[in-house]
Design an enzyme around this catalytic site. Structure first.
Site, PDB file in Angstrom:
ATOM      1  N   HIS A  12       0.150   5.376  34.060  1.00 47.34           N
ATOM      2  CA  HIS A  12      -0.929   4.645  34.714  1.00 47.34           C
ATOM      3  C   HIS A  12      -2.301   5.118  34.216  1.00 47.34           C
ATOM      4  O   HIS A  12      -3.210   5.363  35.008  1.00 47.34           O
ATOM      5  CB  HIS A  12      -0.814   4.824  36.228  1.00 47.34           C
ATOM      6  N   GLU A  64      -0.079  -1.276  31.847  1.00 44.19           N
ATOM      7  CA  GLU A  64       1.079  -0.536  32.346  1.00 44.19           C
ATOM      8  C   GLU A  64       2.378  -1.271  31.995  1.00 44.19           C
ATOM      9  O   GLU A  64       2.701  -2.284  32.617  1.00 44.19           O
ATOM     10  CB  GLU A  64       0.993  -0.389  33.858  1.00 44.19           C
ATOM     11  N   HIS A 105       4.098   1.992  43.781  1.00 49.21           N
ATOM     12  CA  HIS A 105       4.106   3.171  42.904  1.00 49.21           C
ATOM     13  C   HIS A 105       4.874   4.358  43.483  1.00 49.21           C
ATOM     14  O   HIS A 105       4.417   5.508  43.414  1.00 49.21           O
ATOM     15  CB  HIS A 105       2.681   3.586  42.569  1.00 49.21           C
TER      16      HIS A 105
END
Length: 358
Positions: A183, A321, A109
């Site tokens: 997210h 996601e 991420h």
């Protein structure tokens, strides 16, 4: 402004004194999307239920201090690269790029200080039938060791009575990689309901998924067919119906934490549908991305509290996601995350809410 579909206020303050703003976009009835500029976060999403009520359906915090204290990606925009890159390493035009690793041996991420930790600028606010806010962030060349400056433009827009559209674009000044997503952690019974998402009924429009190793990197094999496995959500199943089966992939992910392979034509299409049994809320997710990560909240461990002061525990919410597949920079057989100067990266996702018919 009386009758306005948009309001803006200060949600909190960063340690350096900069204000974090909150923008509220309103649809019909009580539908609202509340966006904060820190991390371009969906701080709240107020959706209707089958009895005519409205409730917040995403995990998060009531005050900014919660977002600042713990990095849990609650509602955040993540980048430059959503999901994982093996060993934090990839090759681009013959040069090896080494990213910081922050998830076991892998980069996750966006690394140590990704887009979810940045203060985004408000570039525009649009009133009218489809209220919207546009946020921007410029990631300099070398940030988290990613090559190239990346100029990101993100628009949240209410595009229906109870529908939120997310459009992201990015441009670069030299070859790089990019893979963005939102997210949000969803519980369609309500963020503070105290109920599990294991009885939510999930449908995923995918015939294949990516099997992973114990560090959640895709195995060196083609996508696996979902048929005959606990990963088959082509027809609706409760999330918890098969989550405790003795399956090696469920062990690797501690539940569902896998990318489902969608179409690759870049067109907006239905990817997933989630339905809550008690509230009757339904969320349909449309995207133009080639994959969607289904995450059943396996690593939520009660170490932080969320809205209403409630501890956030395993399976309190789930993520859907949309993004390019994990570790794609190292997999030429996967959809490519490469972005070159003159090209435009485009990500379009729509969250459409409805209620079960009586």
């Amino acid at each position: 402004m009386a009758g306005s579909k948009i309001t803006k206020d200060v949600f909190g303050t960063l340690p350096d004194g900069r204000n974090v703003e909150r923008i509220v976009l309103r649809g019909e009835g009580g539908f609202e999307a509340r966006i904060i500029t820190h991390g371009a976060v969906i701080q709240a999403l107020i959706a209707p239920d089958a009895k005519g009520g409205y409730d917040d359906v995403v995990l998060g915090h009531d005050a900014f201090a919660g977002y600042l204290a713990e990095r849990k990606f609650l509602g955040a925009t993540v980048g430059r690269y959503a999901n994982r890159i093996a060993r934090g390493q990839f090759s681009l035009d013959g040069e090896t790029v080494q990213l910081p690793v922050n998830n076991g041996p892998n980069a996750l991420h966006g690394g140590l200080d990704g887009f979810d930790r940045k203060l985004w600028a408000i570039a525009g606010i649009e009133e009218g039938a489809e209220p919207a806010v546009t946020l921007t962030y410029t990631s300099p060349h070398g940030e988290e060791n990613y090559p190239g400056r990346l100029d990101v433009r993100l628009t949240y827009r209410v595009t229906g009575p109870a529908e939120l559209s997310l459009m992201m674009e990015a441009r670069t000044d030299r070859p790089t990689i990019v893979n963005l997503t939102n997210h949000s952690f969803f519980n369609l019974e309500g963020a503070t309901s105290g109920t599990s998402i294991l009885d939510h009924r999930l449908t995923v429009a995918a015939e294949h998924f990516l099997a992973i190793d114990p560090t959640a990197i895709p195995l060196p094999e083609p996508p696996r067919a979902v048929a005959g496995t606990p990963f088959d959500f082509r027809n609706p199943h409760a999330v918890g119906e098969r989550i405790r089966e003795n399956d090696r992939q469920l062990q690797s992910g501690r539940g569902y934490d896998h990318t489902y392979c969608l179409g690759r034509d870049g067109k907006l299409a239905l990817a997933a549908r989630l339905e809550a049994p008690r509230s009757g809320r339904i969320m349909e997710l449309f995207t133009n991305q080639p994959g969607i990560q289904v995450y059943s909240g396996n690593y939520l461990d009660g170490t932080i509290s969320g809205k209403g002061g409630k501890l956030i525990r395993q399976s309190d919410a789930m993520c859907l996601e949309p993004h390019i597949w994990p570790d794609a920079p190292n997999r030429p057989d996967f959809p490519s995350p490469r972005l070159d100067p003159g090209q435009v990266y485009r990500h379009h996702t729509v969250y459409r809410f409805a209620v079960r018919a009586p």
